[in-house]
Design a protein around this motif. Structure first.
Motif, PDB file in Angstrom:
ATOM      1  N   ASN A  27       0.607  -0.948   0.062  1.00 42.47           N
ATOM      2  CA  ASN A  27      -0.271  -0.096   0.046  1.00 42.47           C
ATOM      3  C   ASN A  27       0.587   1.165  -0.061  1.00 42.47           C
ATOM      4  O   ASN A  27       1.864   1.363   0.793  1.00 42.47           O
TER       5      ASN A  27
ATOM      6  N   ASN B 286       0.822   5.540  -0.198  1.00 42.95           N
ATOM      7  CA  ASN B 286      -0.337   7.398   0.010  1.00 42.95           C
ATOM      8  C   ASN B 286       1.343   7.719   0.622  1.00 42.95           C
ATOM      9  O   ASN B 286       1.221   7.504   2.134  1.00 42.95           O
TER      10      ASN B 286
ATOM     11  N   GLN C 120      -1.227   6.681  -4.546  1.00 43.17           N
ATOM     12  CA  GLN C 120      -1.774   6.299  -3.534  1.00 43.17           C
ATOM     13  C   GLN C 120      -2.397   4.855  -4.578  1.00 43.17           C
ATOM     14  O   GLN C 120      -2.564   4.997  -5.589  1.00 43.17           O
TER      15      GLN C 120
ATOM     16  N   SER D 131      -1.690  12.636  -9.205  1.00 45.68           N
ATOM     17  CA  SER D 131      -3.191  12.163  -8.431  1.00 45.68           C
ATOM     18  C   SER D 131      -3.484  13.175  -8.766  1.00 45.68           C
ATOM     19  O   SER D 131      -3.129  14.719  -8.877  1.00 45.68           O
TER      20      SER D 131
END
Length: 697
Positions: free
Chosen positions: A486, A488, A496, A532
């Motif tokens: 993961n 982030n 992300q 993003s």
């Protein structure tokens, strides 16, 4: 001569008075016009084509506002030179004998009645105020016009009338003071005084007419009369480019972009400062790309992070011709044209380079703490020592500054519940380590700059994240690895993502091992590591990947490695993006290399590799590029169905060597040759050489 208040021209050493009648003229439609309320305007060679019809001569009471004095022609010439292009409406209210307040009043009202007039220039003044002129100037402001008035030439600590009335115009008025050749307030110019909030200065010198144009030596060559049209011309230049702006917005732009002079901030001499035409025409605030057909204050910000795209997707932007002239808007929705290719940055697709630099930033490296028979806690902490980088990219400098903003600590908890089962939880580490042809590498330095190709290309695009890894031995020659990651990471432009990797390896012989990888990567808001959101953002992407890796041990210290990975990506569009209707996207990465240890000295490492980094090999998308904006605010865009496949083929050749001198010094060298970098066809090759020295004290 008729009685009444006299109005004088505000050119130094010049004093004329004039008189006029009142006449109403209907409104007109067209490009923004500048009304010059003055001695009229003569159509010189330079002004030919810039003086529009519809003006009026209040002195002689006819429709021929030809300048018989020269002052108004100078004013118009300065305004034209400043604006670059101008439609000038001449209104003659002054003559060689002067003029009355009634004439100036009616001349201003004539301009105020015409919606096409957006800027009003008043290079005139009086020591006496007149309520009729004050009301006329207010009517002009209420009509939405920018009213520029000369401050006066009496060296007073405050402006004369009607300039002093600018404070009552609700943000539509500007008082023009004059500067001399040194850029300081001119000795003759009136100062801002209590009108400082609506006061600015500009050059008050007239450089002369163009060759073959008439000249009148009786007209003063300097004065606030000639500072005013520079500001009027600047206002018109802004409106020529963005006619949708309100007059008070134009004034706001001129004031906010003025060069501060005198005491810091707004002061009683220079007011808001000196006219800065370059800054006034440059974007104010952030830029945004309109993503709909109508501008309504929306749009997607165009900032450095929002124009960062994954390296695999970079090439199609560079080759698209429409991207070279894309429309963007500033905070006032003024249109600008940018080359999206030139302002777009590709993500550095070699996280091993980050790992290289990071590995030498840690003084303590790893500390292992046994926790019983089955568990081990490993901690890595940042060193207080600085890393000195010679001739390196700004990227690393910026990255180092960003990393200082957060605790730089990495942790790992590993366990071995049984002989065949191991698992590990990693915090703030590269989740790709331990997979692929390279396998588990040293914790102190990387083997290749392009190691992504040889590990797990589709396990995320940030250099650090949180992950879990499990190894299970199915037999003496077969092993199964499962990884969950993961990411982030706000430092990586809001990246992300979540990923899963399943790798099964089989030892064919004592020297040969082959591994099969199955992976799934889900990115939120980006494609292959792009920023993003932003104008190239997506809602989410889901990539399924399959890969095969091999390792052949030639000797105990020398091995050949190989890797091939293919990805298939499904993209969900983002609403505010220039990219829509993605097809399935195919991509791949592969490479071969040679790794060796104990080559020239004990515990040294040598690597040689040839690889093709992640590259899009198939897929299409609708690319909508805003091209222009009409006067009503409608955005005109063009949409093309474009291929995401790269025209070029990046091929990387690299060599690395790492060795230790004594117990305290570690040396490393890395050389990378990139042919057609970032998959840009026919682009020049890149050559990168790094030398790193770490010394423990």
């Amino acid at each position: 001569m008729l009685g009444g208040k006299s109005i004088r021209i505000l050119a130094k050493s010049t004093w004329v008075t004039l008189w006029a009648l009142c006449l109403s003229v209907g409104s007109a439609q067209g490009a923004p016009q500048l009304a010059v309320i003055d001695t009229g305007v003569s159509i010189t060679q330079e002004l030919s084509g810039s003086v529009v019809s519809g003006g009026y001569d209040f002195v002689d009471g006819d429709f021929d506002p030809t300048d018989l004095d020269g002052h108004g022609t100078i004013v118009a010439t300065i305004a034209l030179r400043t604006a670059g292009y101008a439609d000038i409406l001449p209104i003659r209210v002054l003559g060689s004998l002067g003029g009355t307040a009634v004439d100036v009043n009616t001349g201003i009202r004539l301009a105020a009645e015409r919606p096409v007039v957006r800027v009003l220039n008043l290079s005139l003044g009086s020591s006496l105020s007149d309520p009729g002129i004050a009301r006329a100037v207010l009517a002009s402001a209420q009509a939405g016009q920018v009213v520029v008035m000369a401050a006066g030439n009496l060296s007073l600590p405050f402006p004369e009338f009607p300039a002093q009335h600018a404070v009552n115009l609700g943000g539509f008025g500007i008082i023009a003071g004059a500067t001399d050749s040194t850029g300081s307030i001119a000795s003759y110019s009136n100062r801002a005084g209590d009108s400082k909030d609506v006061f600015m200065v500009a050059n008050g010198t007239f450089e002369g007419f163009a060759p073959n144009d008439p000249s009148d030596s009786t007209i003063g060559s300097q004065g606030t009369s000639f500072a005013a049209p520079r500001i009027s011309g600047a206002a018109l230049a802004i409106l020529n480019a963005a006619p949708h702006l309100r007059g008070d917005q134009v004034v706001e732009i001129l004031f906010s972009t003025a060069t501060d002079l005198g005491a810091a901030g707004v002061d009683s001499v220079y007011g808001q400062g000196a006219l800065n035409l370059t800054a006034a025409l440059a974007p104010v605030g952030g830029l945004a790309a309109p993503t709909t057909s109508k501008t309504d204050g929306g749009g997607v910000p165009v900032v450095a992070s929002a124009l960062l795209v994954g390296a695999a997707a970079y090439a199609f932007l560079q080759r698209n011709p429409k991207a070279k002239s894309a429309l963007v808007l500033d905070q006032y929705e003024r249109p600008y044209v940018v080359d999206l290719g030139k302002v777009t940055t590709a993500r550095n697709d070699k996280p091993g380079l980050n790992a290289l630099m990071n590995s030498f930033r840690y003084e303590n490296a790893w500390m292992d703490i046994p926790m019983g028979n089955k568990y081990t806690l490993s901690i890595r902490a940042a060193s207080e020592k600085d890393l000195r980088v010679l001739n390196a990219f700004d990227y690393f400098e910026n990255r180092a500054k960003q990393e200082e903003k957060r605790p730089d600590v990495a942790m790992s908890i590993s366990a071995k519940p049984s002989e065949n089962l191991q698992y590990r939880l990693d915090l703030n580490q590269d989740p790709r380590k331990g997979y692929g042809a390279l396998g588990i590498q040293s914790k102190t330095y990387t083997q290749f700059l392009s190691e992504r190709t040889f590990t797990a290309p589709y396990m995320g695009f940030a250099s650090r994240g949180n992950s879990m890894h499990m190894n299970y031995n199915l037999g003496s020659r077969t092993r199964l690895k499962l990884g969950l990651a993961n990411i982030n990471d706000g430092l990586d432009n809001g990246l992300q993502s979540s990923a899963m990797m399943l790798e099964g390896s089989f030892q064919l012989s004592d020297t040969a091992t082959v591994a099969l990888q199955l992976g799934q990567l889900s990115e939120q808001g980006s494609l292959f590591g792009g920023s993003s959101g932003g104008i190239f953002g997506v809602d989410n992407t889901n990539t399924s990947a399959v890969g095969i890796n091999g390792r052949y041990q030639i000797t105990d210290n020398v091995a050949i490695i190989g890797s091939y990975t293919q990805g298939y990506t499904k993209v969900t569009d983002a609403k505010n993006s220039l990219l829509h209707n993605f097809s399935s996207v195919q991509s791949q990465a592969y490479g071969m290399g040679l790794v060796a240890s104990n080559v020239w000295r004990q515990d040294d490492r040598f690597g040689l590799a040839i690889s093709r980094p992640l590259r899009i090999t198939g897929g299409k998308v609708d690319f909508t590029v805003p091209q222009s904006r009409d006067i009503t605010g409608n955005i005109l865009s063009e949409t093309d169905r474009v291929s995401l496949r790269s025209d070029g083929n990046e091929l990387d050749l690299e060599a690395s060597y790492n060795w230790t001198v004594g117990k305290k010094t570690h040396l490393a060298t890395y050389f990378l040759y990139q042919n057609e970098p970032l998959n840009l066809k026919d682009s020049s090759a890149n050559r990168t050489l790094y030398g790193v020295v770490r010394r423990n004290f």
